[in-house]
Design an enzyme around this catalytic site. Structure first.
Site, short mmCIF file in Angstrom:
data_model
loop_
_atom_site.label_atom_id
_atom_site.label_comp_id
_atom_site.label_asym_id
_atom_site.label_seq_id
_atom_site.Cartn_x
_atom_site.Cartn_y
_atom_site.Cartn_z
N GLY A 73 -8.73 -15.51 -0.35
CA GLY A 73 -7.58 -15.44 0.57
C GLY A 73 -7.06 -14.02 0.57
N ARG A 114 -0.65 -15.36 1.60
CA ARG A 114 -1.41 -15.21 2.85
C ARG A 114 -2.85 -15.69 2.68
NH1 ARG A 114 0.20 -9.06 4.32
NH2 ARG A 114 0.27 -8.96 2.03
N VAL A 168 0.85 -1.20 0.00
CA VAL A 168 0.00 0.00 0.00
C VAL A 168 0.88 1.25 0.00
CG1 VAL A 168 -1.66 1.35 1.32
CG2 VAL A 168 -1.95 -1.12 1.10
N THR A 222 -5.62 0.23 6.57
CA THR A 222 -6.98 -0.16 6.94
C THR A 222 -7.06 -0.25 8.46
OG1 THR A 222 -7.15 -1.41 4.89
CG2 THR A 222 -8.75 -1.94 6.60
N CYS A 228 -6.46 -9.08 2.97
CA CYS A 228 -7.53 -8.11 3.26
C CYS A 228 -8.87 -8.74 3.61
CB CYS A 228 -7.67 -7.16 2.08
SG CYS A 228 -6.24 -6.11 1.90
N ASN A 258 -15.17 -3.95 1.31
CA ASN A 258 -14.45 -5.23 1.27
C ASN A 258 -15.32 -6.38 1.74
OD1 ASN A 258 -12.11 -4.38 0.14
ND2 ASN A 258 -10.82 -4.82 1.92
N LYS A 262 -9.06 -10.70 6.87
CA LYS A 262 -8.80 -9.83 8.04
C LYS A 262 -9.91 -8.80 8.21
CE LYS A 262 -5.47 -6.72 7.47
NZ LYS A 262 -5.97 -5.34 7.66
N THR A 267 -1.54 -3.41 9.38
CA THR A 267 -2.46 -3.59 10.53
C THR A 267 -2.89 -5.05 10.54
OG1 THR A 267 -4.31 -2.93 9.12
CG2 THR A 267 -3.29 -1.21 10.46
N GLY A 274 -14.67 -20.18 -6.94
CA GLY A 274 -13.31 -20.72 -6.85
C GLY A 274 -13.12 -21.46 -5.54
C1 UDX Z 1 -9.01 -6.83 -1.98
C2 UDX Z 1 -9.98 -5.75 -2.43
O1 UDX Z 1 -10.42 -6.06 -3.75
C3 UDX Z 1 -9.29 -4.39 -2.44
O2 UDX Z 1 -10.23 -3.38 -2.76
C4 UDX Z 1 -8.72 -4.12 -1.04
O3 UDX Z 1 -8.04 -2.87 -1.01
C5 UDX Z 1 -7.76 -5.22 -0.66
O4 UDX Z 1 -8.42 -6.50 -0.70
P1 UDX Z 1 -7.07 -8.31 -2.96
O5 UDX Z 1 -7.33 -9.12 -1.72
O6 UDX Z 1 -5.69 -7.87 -3.25
O7 UDX Z 1 -7.98 -6.94 -2.92
O8 UDX Z 1 -7.53 -9.16 -4.23
P2 UDX Z 1 -8.96 -9.42 -4.90
O9 UDX Z 1 -8.75 -9.36 -6.35
O10 UDX Z 1 -10.00 -8.58 -4.28
O11 UDX Z 1 -9.25 -10.98 -4.53
C6 UDX Z 1 -9.45 -11.34 -3.19
C7 UDX Z 1 -9.73 -12.84 -3.14
O12 UDX Z 1 -11.01 -13.12 -3.72
C8 UDX Z 1 -8.71 -13.68 -3.91
O13 UDX Z 1 -8.46 -14.87 -3.16
C9 UDX Z 1 -9.45 -14.03 -5.20
O14 UDX Z 1 -9.01 -15.27 -5.76
C10 UDX Z 1 -10.88 -14.13 -4.71
N1 UDX Z 1 -11.88 -13.86 -5.74
C11 UDX Z 1 -11.94 -12.62 -6.31
C12 UDX Z 1 -12.79 -14.86 -6.10
O15 UDX Z 1 -12.72 -15.98 -5.59
N2 UDX Z 1 -13.74 -14.59 -7.01
C13 UDX Z 1 -13.85 -13.37 -7.61
O16 UDX Z 1 -14.72 -13.19 -8.45
C14 UDX Z 1 -12.91 -12.36 -7.26
#
Ligand code: UDX
Length: 435
Positions: free
Chosen positions: A261, A332, A12, A122, A264, A212, A267, A87, A257
Protein backbone atom coordinates in the site's frame (compact mmCIF):
# COMPACT_ATOMS: atom_id res chain seq x y z
CA UNK A 1 26.64 25.83 2.13
CA UNK A 2 23.59 27.25 0.41
CA UNK A 3 20.37 29.06 1.25
CA UNK A 4 17.58 26.67 0.31
CA UNK A 5 13.81 27.00 -0.07
CA UNK A 6 11.76 23.79 0.14
CA UNK A 7 8.29 24.29 -1.32
CA UNK A 8 5.90 21.72 0.14
CA UNK A 9 6.17 20.46 3.73
CA UNK A 10 4.75 16.94 3.44
CA UNK A 11 6.82 13.96 4.55
CA UNK A 12 9.22 14.44 1.61
CA UNK A 13 9.57 18.23 1.93
CA UNK A 14 9.75 18.33 5.72
CA UNK A 15 12.20 15.42 6.02
CA UNK A 16 14.35 16.79 3.16
CA UNK A 17 14.30 20.30 4.65
CA UNK A 18 15.30 19.02 8.09
CA UNK A 19 18.00 16.79 6.55
CA UNK A 20 19.46 19.55 4.37
CA UNK A 21 19.60 21.93 7.35
CA UNK A 22 21.33 19.15 9.32
CA UNK A 23 23.94 19.13 6.53
CA UNK A 24 24.66 22.78 7.40
CA UNK A 25 22.51 24.57 4.81
CA UNK A 26 20.12 27.38 5.77
CA UNK A 27 16.65 26.07 4.89
CA UNK A 28 13.21 27.68 4.68
CA UNK A 29 10.33 25.20 4.41
CA UNK A 30 7.36 26.98 2.80
CA UNK A 31 3.81 25.80 2.24
CA UNK A 32 0.48 27.37 1.28
CA UNK A 33 -1.17 25.29 4.02
CA UNK A 34 -1.23 27.96 6.75
CA UNK A 35 -2.41 25.52 9.44
CA UNK A 36 0.49 23.17 8.73
CA UNK A 37 3.02 26.03 8.87
CA UNK A 38 1.53 27.34 12.12
CA UNK A 39 1.88 23.86 13.65
CA UNK A 40 5.52 23.71 12.55
CA UNK A 41 6.21 27.23 13.85
CA UNK A 42 4.85 26.04 17.22
CA UNK A 43 7.37 23.18 17.23
CA UNK A 44 4.79 20.52 16.35
CA UNK A 45 5.15 17.91 13.60
CA UNK A 46 2.00 17.29 11.47
CA UNK A 47 3.00 13.73 10.54
CA UNK A 48 4.17 10.66 12.49
CA UNK A 49 7.72 9.95 11.36
CA UNK A 50 10.29 8.49 13.84
CA UNK A 51 13.13 10.89 14.59
CA UNK A 52 11.62 13.81 12.68
CA UNK A 53 10.67 15.92 15.72
CA UNK A 54 14.20 15.72 17.11
CA UNK A 55 16.00 16.68 13.87
CA UNK A 56 13.54 19.53 13.21
CA UNK A 57 13.87 20.92 16.74
CA UNK A 58 17.68 20.65 16.68
CA UNK A 59 17.98 22.62 13.45
CA UNK A 60 15.30 25.20 14.31
CA UNK A 61 17.23 25.82 17.56
CA UNK A 62 20.50 26.17 15.60
CA UNK A 63 18.81 28.77 13.40
CA UNK A 64 19.31 26.76 10.19
CA UNK A 65 15.70 25.70 9.71
CA UNK A 66 12.63 27.93 9.55
CA UNK A 67 9.07 27.82 8.20
CA UNK A 68 7.15 30.28 6.08
CA UNK A 69 3.68 30.76 4.64
CA UNK A 70 5.15 33.09 2.00
CA UNK A 71 6.21 30.87 -0.91
CA UNK A 72 7.15 33.80 -3.17
CA UNK A 73 9.41 35.47 -0.60
CA UNK A 74 11.05 32.13 0.24
CA UNK A 75 11.88 31.66 -3.44
CA UNK A 76 13.27 35.20 -3.76
CA UNK A 77 15.49 34.81 -0.67
CA UNK A 78 17.15 31.51 -1.71
CA UNK A 79 19.82 30.21 -4.14
CA UNK A 80 18.36 26.71 -4.46
CA UNK A 81 14.63 25.94 -4.62
CA UNK A 82 13.36 22.38 -4.08
CA UNK A 83 9.92 21.45 -5.42
CA UNK A 84 8.55 18.94 -2.90
CA UNK A 85 4.78 19.23 -3.30
CA UNK A 86 2.42 16.27 -3.68
CA UNK A 87 1.82 14.60 -7.04
CA UNK A 88 -1.32 12.54 -6.24
CA UNK A 89 -2.76 9.99 -8.65
CA UNK A 90 -4.82 11.66 -11.36
CA UNK A 91 -6.99 10.25 -14.15
CA UNK A 92 -6.24 6.68 -15.37
CA UNK A 93 -2.90 6.34 -13.61
CA UNK A 94 -1.46 9.71 -14.61
CA UNK A 95 -0.13 12.06 -11.93
CA UNK A 96 -1.88 15.29 -10.90
CA UNK A 97 0.89 17.88 -11.48
CA UNK A 98 -1.17 20.98 -10.70
CA UNK A 99 0.70 21.70 -7.45
CA UNK A 100 4.07 21.24 -9.20
CA UNK A 101 3.13 23.66 -11.98
CA UNK A 102 1.79 26.19 -9.43
CA UNK A 103 5.23 26.18 -7.82
CA UNK A 104 6.91 26.46 -11.24
CA UNK A 105 4.82 29.56 -11.88
CA UNK A 106 5.74 31.07 -8.50
CA UNK A 107 9.42 30.39 -9.27
CA UNK A 108 9.12 32.09 -12.67
CA UNK A 109 7.44 35.10 -11.12
CA UNK A 110 10.06 35.39 -8.37
CA UNK A 111 13.24 34.71 -10.30
CA UNK A 112 15.33 37.62 -8.96
CA UNK A 113 18.78 36.16 -9.65
CA UNK A 114 20.53 32.90 -10.66
CA UNK A 115 18.94 29.90 -8.93
CA UNK A 116 19.07 26.13 -9.12
CA UNK A 117 15.59 24.64 -9.29
CA UNK A 118 15.45 21.08 -8.00
CA UNK A 119 12.48 18.70 -8.22
CA UNK A 120 12.26 16.19 -5.39
CA UNK A 121 8.58 15.35 -5.93
CA UNK A 122 8.02 12.16 -7.89
CA UNK A 123 7.09 13.39 -11.36
CA UNK A 124 6.41 11.39 -14.55
CA UNK A 125 9.26 11.04 -17.01
CA UNK A 126 9.40 14.15 -19.20
CA UNK A 127 7.98 16.53 -16.56
CA UNK A 128 11.32 18.29 -16.02
CA UNK A 129 11.20 19.78 -19.51
CA UNK A 130 7.64 21.05 -18.84
CA UNK A 131 8.68 22.64 -15.53
CA UNK A 132 11.54 24.47 -17.28
CA UNK A 133 9.08 25.79 -19.89
CA UNK A 134 6.62 26.97 -17.22
CA UNK A 135 9.35 28.82 -15.32
CA UNK A 136 10.54 30.52 -18.52
CA UNK A 137 6.97 31.44 -19.53
CA UNK A 138 6.29 33.17 -16.19
CA UNK A 139 9.67 34.84 -15.65
CA UNK A 140 9.66 38.38 -16.99
CA UNK A 141 13.40 38.87 -16.52
CA UNK A 142 16.11 37.10 -18.50
CA UNK A 143 17.50 35.82 -15.19
CA UNK A 144 19.25 32.50 -15.58
CA UNK A 145 18.30 29.34 -13.74
CA UNK A 146 19.29 25.71 -14.04
CA UNK A 147 17.06 22.72 -13.41
CA UNK A 148 17.87 19.50 -11.56
CA UNK A 149 15.91 16.27 -11.09
CA UNK A 150 16.79 14.91 -7.61
CA UNK A 151 14.30 12.12 -6.82
CA UNK A 152 13.95 10.84 -3.24
CA UNK A 153 13.92 7.22 -2.02
CA UNK A 154 12.46 7.85 1.44
CA UNK A 155 10.44 5.04 3.04
CA UNK A 156 7.73 6.14 5.43
CA UNK A 157 8.72 5.09 8.93
CA UNK A 158 12.45 5.40 8.14
CA UNK A 159 12.43 8.61 6.07
CA UNK A 160 14.90 10.52 8.30
CA UNK A 161 17.39 7.65 8.26
CA UNK A 162 16.93 7.17 4.50
CA UNK A 163 17.64 10.87 3.91
CA UNK A 164 20.71 11.16 6.14
CA UNK A 165 22.22 7.84 5.00
CA UNK A 166 21.00 7.24 1.42
CA UNK A 167 22.31 4.37 -0.70
CA UNK A 168 22.84 6.88 -3.48
CA UNK A 169 21.99 10.43 -4.58
CA UNK A 170 20.63 10.88 -8.10
CA UNK A 171 21.34 14.20 -9.85
CA UNK A 172 19.76 14.69 -13.25
CA UNK A 173 21.09 17.95 -14.73
CA UNK A 174 22.16 19.58 -17.95
CA UNK A 175 25.19 21.57 -16.79
CA UNK A 176 28.17 21.34 -14.45
CA UNK A 177 27.47 24.59 -12.54
CA UNK A 178 24.16 23.22 -11.25
CA UNK A 179 25.78 19.86 -10.43
CA UNK A 180 28.52 21.60 -8.46
CA UNK A 181 25.91 23.54 -6.47
CA UNK A 182 24.12 20.30 -5.64
CA UNK A 183 27.36 18.71 -4.47
CA UNK A 184 27.72 21.68 -2.11
CA UNK A 185 24.13 21.20 -0.87
CA UNK A 186 24.88 17.51 -0.18
CA UNK A 187 28.47 18.15 0.98
CA UNK A 188 28.48 15.76 3.99
CA UNK A 189 27.28 12.91 1.76
CA UNK A 190 29.78 13.88 -0.93
CA UNK A 191 32.61 13.88 1.63
CA UNK A 192 31.69 10.44 3.02
CA UNK A 193 31.61 9.13 -0.56
CA UNK A 194 27.93 8.33 -0.85
CA UNK A 195 27.56 7.36 -4.52
CA UNK A 196 26.34 10.39 -6.46
CA UNK A 197 24.94 9.41 -9.87
CA UNK A 198 25.10 12.29 -12.33
CA UNK A 199 22.92 11.83 -15.39
CA UNK A 200 20.37 13.51 -17.64
CA UNK A 201 17.07 14.84 -16.29
CA UNK A 202 14.97 12.16 -18.04
CA UNK A 203 17.24 9.36 -16.84
CA UNK A 204 16.98 10.59 -13.24
CA UNK A 205 13.17 10.67 -13.52
CA UNK A 206 13.15 7.11 -14.89
CA UNK A 207 15.51 5.80 -12.15
CA UNK A 208 12.91 6.73 -9.52
CA UNK A 209 10.08 4.85 -11.25
CA UNK A 210 12.27 1.95 -12.30
CA UNK A 211 13.40 1.48 -8.66
CA UNK A 212 9.96 1.72 -7.07
CA UNK A 213 8.25 -0.42 -9.69
CA UNK A 214 10.93 -3.10 -9.30
CA UNK A 215 10.40 -3.19 -5.52
CA UNK A 216 6.65 -3.53 -6.12
CA UNK A 217 7.30 -6.39 -8.57
CA UNK A 218 9.52 -8.08 -5.99
CA UNK A 219 6.79 -7.90 -3.34
CA UNK A 220 4.08 -9.21 -5.66
CA UNK A 221 6.45 -11.98 -6.74
CA UNK A 222 7.05 -13.28 -3.19
CA UNK A 223 3.34 -12.92 -2.43
CA UNK A 224 2.53 -15.25 -5.33
CA UNK A 225 5.22 -17.70 -4.18
CA UNK A 226 3.58 -17.58 -0.73
CA UNK A 227 0.25 -18.49 -2.31
CA UNK A 228 1.86 -21.58 -3.85
CA UNK A 229 3.23 -22.41 -0.37
CA UNK A 230 -0.34 -22.21 0.98
CA UNK A 231 -1.39 -24.91 -1.46
CA UNK A 232 1.58 -27.29 -1.08
CA UNK A 233 2.21 -26.75 2.65
CA UNK A 234 5.67 -25.22 2.19
CA UNK A 235 7.07 -22.44 4.41
CA UNK A 236 7.53 -19.23 2.41
CA UNK A 237 9.95 -17.85 5.02
CA UNK A 238 12.34 -20.71 4.26
CA UNK A 239 11.90 -20.10 0.52
CA UNK A 240 12.44 -16.35 0.95
CA UNK A 241 15.50 -16.84 3.17
CA UNK A 242 17.07 -19.30 0.75
CA UNK A 243 16.34 -17.01 -2.21
CA UNK A 244 17.69 -13.94 -0.40
CA UNK A 245 21.07 -15.56 0.30
CA UNK A 246 21.67 -15.33 -3.44
CA UNK A 247 23.42 -11.94 -3.76
CA UNK A 248 21.63 -11.32 -7.05
CA UNK A 249 18.25 -11.49 -5.29
CA UNK A 250 18.95 -10.00 -1.79
CA UNK A 251 16.70 -10.72 1.20
CA UNK A 252 15.14 -7.25 1.25
CA UNK A 253 11.57 -6.61 0.06
CA UNK A 254 11.03 -10.35 -0.07
CA UNK A 255 8.57 -10.54 2.85
CA UNK A 256 5.10 -11.80 1.87
CA UNK A 257 2.06 -10.04 3.26
CA UNK A 258 -1.41 -8.69 2.48
CA UNK A 259 -0.17 -6.65 -0.50
CA UNK A 260 1.65 -3.34 -0.76
CA UNK A 261 0.00 0.00 0.00
CA UNK A 262 1.20 3.50 0.71
CA UNK A 263 1.34 6.68 -1.33
CA UNK A 264 4.12 5.53 -3.65
CA UNK A 265 4.12 1.97 -4.99
CA UNK A 266 0.45 1.97 -6.08
CA UNK A 267 0.75 5.44 -7.66
CA UNK A 268 4.22 5.07 -9.18
CA UNK A 269 3.52 1.68 -10.81
CA UNK A 270 0.37 3.06 -12.46
CA UNK A 271 2.21 6.23 -13.54
CA UNK A 272 4.99 4.17 -15.13
CA UNK A 273 2.44 2.12 -17.06
CA UNK A 274 0.65 5.29 -18.14
CA UNK A 275 3.93 6.82 -19.37
CA UNK A 276 4.82 3.62 -21.23
CA UNK A 277 1.38 3.54 -22.90
CA UNK A 278 1.96 7.09 -24.15
CA UNK A 279 5.21 5.78 -25.65
CA UNK A 280 3.33 2.91 -27.29
CA UNK A 281 4.68 0.33 -24.84
CA UNK A 282 2.78 -2.21 -22.71
CA UNK A 283 4.58 -3.06 -19.44
CA UNK A 284 3.46 -6.63 -18.76
CA UNK A 285 5.65 -7.24 -15.68
CA UNK A 286 4.60 -4.06 -13.83
CA UNK A 287 0.96 -4.56 -14.86
CA UNK A 288 1.18 -8.07 -13.49
CA UNK A 289 2.54 -6.76 -10.17
CA UNK A 290 -0.40 -4.37 -9.83
CA UNK A 291 -2.92 -7.09 -10.65
CA UNK A 292 -1.25 -9.55 -8.27
CA UNK A 293 -1.28 -6.90 -5.54
CA UNK A 294 -5.03 -6.30 -5.79
CA UNK A 295 -5.57 -10.08 -5.80
CA UNK A 296 -3.45 -10.37 -2.65
CA UNK A 297 -5.61 -7.85 -0.78
CA UNK A 298 -8.76 -9.75 -1.88
CA UNK A 299 -7.11 -13.05 -0.92
CA UNK A 300 -6.77 -11.80 2.67
CA UNK A 301 -10.53 -11.16 2.76
CA UNK A 302 -11.16 -14.68 1.42
CA UNK A 303 -8.84 -16.17 4.04
CA UNK A 304 -10.78 -14.46 6.82
CA UNK A 305 -14.14 -15.49 5.34
CA UNK A 306 -12.87 -19.09 5.11
CA UNK A 307 -11.89 -18.96 8.80
CA UNK A 308 -15.43 -17.75 9.55
CA UNK A 309 -17.13 -20.37 7.32
CA UNK A 310 -18.18 -17.56 4.99
CA UNK A 311 -20.52 -15.99 7.54
CA UNK A 312 -19.49 -12.78 9.32
CA UNK A 313 -22.98 -11.33 9.59
CA UNK A 314 -23.31 -9.75 13.07
CA UNK A 315 -19.98 -11.33 14.00
CA UNK A 316 -17.33 -9.16 15.72
CA UNK A 317 -14.04 -8.98 13.83
CA UNK A 318 -11.08 -7.22 15.47
CA UNK A 319 -8.31 -5.79 13.25
CA UNK A 320 -4.90 -5.22 14.83
CA UNK A 321 -3.15 -2.62 12.67
CA UNK A 322 -4.65 -0.26 10.08
CA UNK A 323 -1.59 1.55 8.62
CA UNK A 324 -0.19 0.30 5.29
CA UNK A 325 3.01 -0.65 7.17
CA UNK A 326 4.43 -0.32 10.68
CA UNK A 327 6.05 2.91 11.94
CA UNK A 328 3.64 5.19 10.09
CA UNK A 329 0.19 6.73 10.61
CA UNK A 330 -0.50 6.56 6.86
CA UNK A 331 -3.46 4.42 5.74
CA UNK A 332 -3.34 5.30 2.03
CA UNK A 333 -3.97 2.15 -0.05
CA UNK A 334 -3.65 0.08 3.12
CA UNK A 335 -4.82 -3.57 2.76
CA UNK A 336 -6.90 -2.91 5.88
CA UNK A 337 -9.17 -0.71 3.73
CA UNK A 338 -10.19 -3.65 1.52
CA UNK A 339 -10.70 -5.81 4.61
CA UNK A 340 -12.88 -3.27 6.46
CA UNK A 341 -14.93 -2.55 3.33
CA UNK A 342 -15.66 -6.24 2.70
CA UNK A 343 -16.47 -7.00 6.35
CA UNK A 344 -18.87 -4.05 6.72
CA UNK A 345 -20.58 -5.00 3.44
CA UNK A 346 -21.06 -8.54 4.82
CA UNK A 347 -22.72 -7.27 7.98
CA UNK A 348 -19.82 -7.69 10.41
CA UNK A 349 -19.10 -5.46 13.40
CA UNK A 350 -15.53 -4.25 12.84
CA UNK A 351 -13.30 -3.24 15.76
CA UNK A 352 -9.75 -2.00 15.30
CA UNK A 353 -6.66 -0.76 17.10
CA UNK A 354 -3.58 0.82 15.52
CA UNK A 355 -1.05 2.72 17.67
CA UNK A 356 -0.86 5.62 15.21
CA UNK A 357 -3.52 5.52 12.51
CA UNK A 358 -6.89 5.04 14.23
CA UNK A 359 -7.98 8.60 13.45
CA UNK A 360 -6.90 8.43 9.80
CA UNK A 361 -8.85 5.22 9.15
CA UNK A 362 -11.88 6.43 11.12
CA UNK A 363 -12.14 9.30 8.59
CA UNK A 364 -12.69 6.66 5.87
CA UNK A 365 -15.14 4.37 7.70
CA UNK A 366 -17.66 5.95 10.07
CA UNK A 367 -18.90 2.48 11.13
CA UNK A 368 -15.42 1.35 12.20
CA UNK A 369 -15.05 1.04 15.99
CA UNK A 370 -11.53 2.15 16.93
CA UNK A 371 -9.98 1.53 20.35
CA UNK A 372 -6.91 2.75 22.23
CA UNK A 373 -5.56 -0.71 23.01
CA UNK A 374 -5.52 -4.13 21.39
CA UNK A 375 -7.11 -5.60 24.52
CA UNK A 376 -10.23 -3.42 24.13
CA UNK A 377 -10.44 -4.04 20.38
CA UNK A 378 -10.40 -7.86 20.67
CA UNK A 379 -12.92 -8.12 23.56
CA UNK A 380 -15.50 -10.83 22.65
CA UNK A 381 -14.22 -10.98 19.06
CA UNK A 382 -15.21 -13.92 16.87
CA UNK A 383 -12.00 -13.45 14.86
CA UNK A 384 -8.84 -11.33 15.04
CA UNK A 385 -6.81 -10.23 11.98
CA UNK A 386 -3.29 -8.79 12.20
CA UNK A 387 -3.08 -6.29 9.34
CA UNK A 388 0.09 -4.29 10.22
CA UNK A 389 3.39 -5.56 11.62
CA UNK A 390 3.63 -3.22 14.63
CA UNK A 391 6.14 -4.55 17.16
CA UNK A 392 3.52 -4.67 19.92
CA UNK A 393 1.67 -7.33 17.89
CA UNK A 394 4.80 -9.39 17.34
CA UNK A 395 4.91 -10.15 21.07
CA UNK A 396 1.15 -10.64 21.46
CA UNK A 397 0.29 -12.46 24.73
CA UNK A 398 -1.72 -15.32 23.23
CA UNK A 399 -2.95 -16.57 26.60
CA UNK A 400 -4.36 -13.12 27.37
CA UNK A 401 -5.77 -12.86 23.82
CA UNK A 402 -7.55 -16.21 24.23
CA UNK A 403 -9.18 -15.04 27.47
CA UNK A 404 -10.44 -11.84 25.86
CA UNK A 405 -11.86 -13.16 22.58
CA UNK A 406 -15.14 -15.03 22.15
CA UNK A 407 -13.55 -17.55 19.73
CA UNK A 408 -9.78 -18.22 19.35
CA UNK A 409 -9.57 -17.57 15.61
CA UNK A 410 -6.80 -15.41 14.06
CA UNK A 411 -5.59 -14.39 10.60
CA UNK A 412 -1.96 -13.24 10.62
CA UNK A 413 -1.52 -11.39 7.29
CA UNK A 414 2.01 -10.33 8.27
CA UNK A 415 3.34 -13.74 9.40
CA UNK A 416 4.57 -12.28 12.70
CA UNK A 417 3.16 -14.96 15.05
CA UNK A 418 4.56 -18.45 15.60
CA UNK A 419 2.42 -21.32 14.32
CA UNK A 420 3.62 -23.48 17.22
CA UNK A 421 2.50 -20.89 19.79
CA UNK A 422 -0.87 -20.49 18.09
CA UNK A 423 -1.41 -24.25 18.05
CA UNK A 424 -0.31 -24.71 21.67
CA UNK A 425 -2.84 -22.05 22.72
CA UNK A 426 -5.59 -23.73 20.71
CA UNK A 427 -6.07 -21.08 18.02
CA UNK A 428 -7.62 -21.77 14.63
CA UNK A 429 -5.41 -19.68 12.35
CA UNK A 430 -4.23 -18.80 8.88
CA UNK A 431 -1.36 -16.68 7.51
CA UNK A 432 0.49 -16.04 4.22
CA UNK A 433 2.36 -19.06 2.90
CA UNK A 434 3.27 -20.67 6.23
CA UNK A 435 0.73 -23.50 6.52
C1 UDX B 1 8.44 3.27 -0.90
C2 UDX B 1 9.86 3.08 -1.40
O1 UDX B 1 10.49 2.07 -0.61
C3 UDX B 1 10.64 4.38 -1.28
O2 UDX B 1 11.94 4.22 -1.84
C4 UDX B 1 9.89 5.48 -2.04
O3 UDX B 1 10.57 6.72 -1.93
C5 UDX B 1 8.49 5.62 -1.49
O4 UDX B 1 7.79 4.37 -1.58
P1 UDX B 1 7.11 3.34 1.37
O5 UDX B 1 5.93 3.14 0.45
O6 UDX B 1 7.08 4.45 2.34
O7 UDX B 1 8.47 3.55 0.47
O8 UDX B 1 7.31 2.01 2.23
P2 UDX B 1 8.00 0.61 1.92
O9 UDX B 1 8.74 0.23 3.13
O10 UDX B 1 8.70 0.62 0.62
O11 UDX B 1 6.72 -0.41 1.81
C6 UDX B 1 5.81 -0.24 0.76
C7 UDX B 1 4.75 -1.34 0.89
O12 UDX B 1 5.32 -2.62 0.60
C8 UDX B 1 4.14 -1.44 2.29
O13 UDX B 1 2.75 -1.70 2.14
C9 UDX B 1 4.84 -2.66 2.88
O14 UDX B 1 4.03 -3.33 3.85
C10 UDX B 1 5.03 -3.52 1.65
N1 UDX B 1 6.16 -4.45 1.75
C11 UDX B 1 7.42 -3.96 1.86
C12 UDX B 1 5.92 -5.82 1.69
O15 UDX B 1 4.78 -6.26 1.60
N2 UDX B 1 6.97 -6.68 1.73
C13 UDX B 1 8.26 -6.24 1.84
O16 UDX B 1 9.16 -7.05 1.90
C14 UDX B 1 8.49 -4.83 1.93
Amino acid sequence: MKKIAIIGTGYVGLVSGAGLSDFGNTVICADIDIEKINLLKNGEIPIYEPGLKEIVQRNVKAGRLSFSRDVSKSIRDCDVVFIAVGTPEGENGTSDLSAVFDVARAIGENLNGYKVICTKSTVPIGTGVRIIEKIKNYSKSEKKFDYISNPEFLREGSAVKDFLWPDRVIIGASNQKAIDMMKDVYRPLYINETPIIQTTIQTAELIKYASNAFLAVKISYINEIANICDEIGADVHVVSKAMGIDGRISPKFLHPGPGFGGSCFPKDTKALISTAEMLGLNLKVVSGAIEANQSQKSRMVKKLMDLMNNDVSEKKIALLGLAFKAQTDDVRESPAIDMIDALLKNGAVVNAYDPESNANMKKKFNDLNVFDSWEEAVKDADCVAIMTEWNEFRGLDLAKLKELVKSPVILDTRNILSNADLESHGFKYDNVGRK
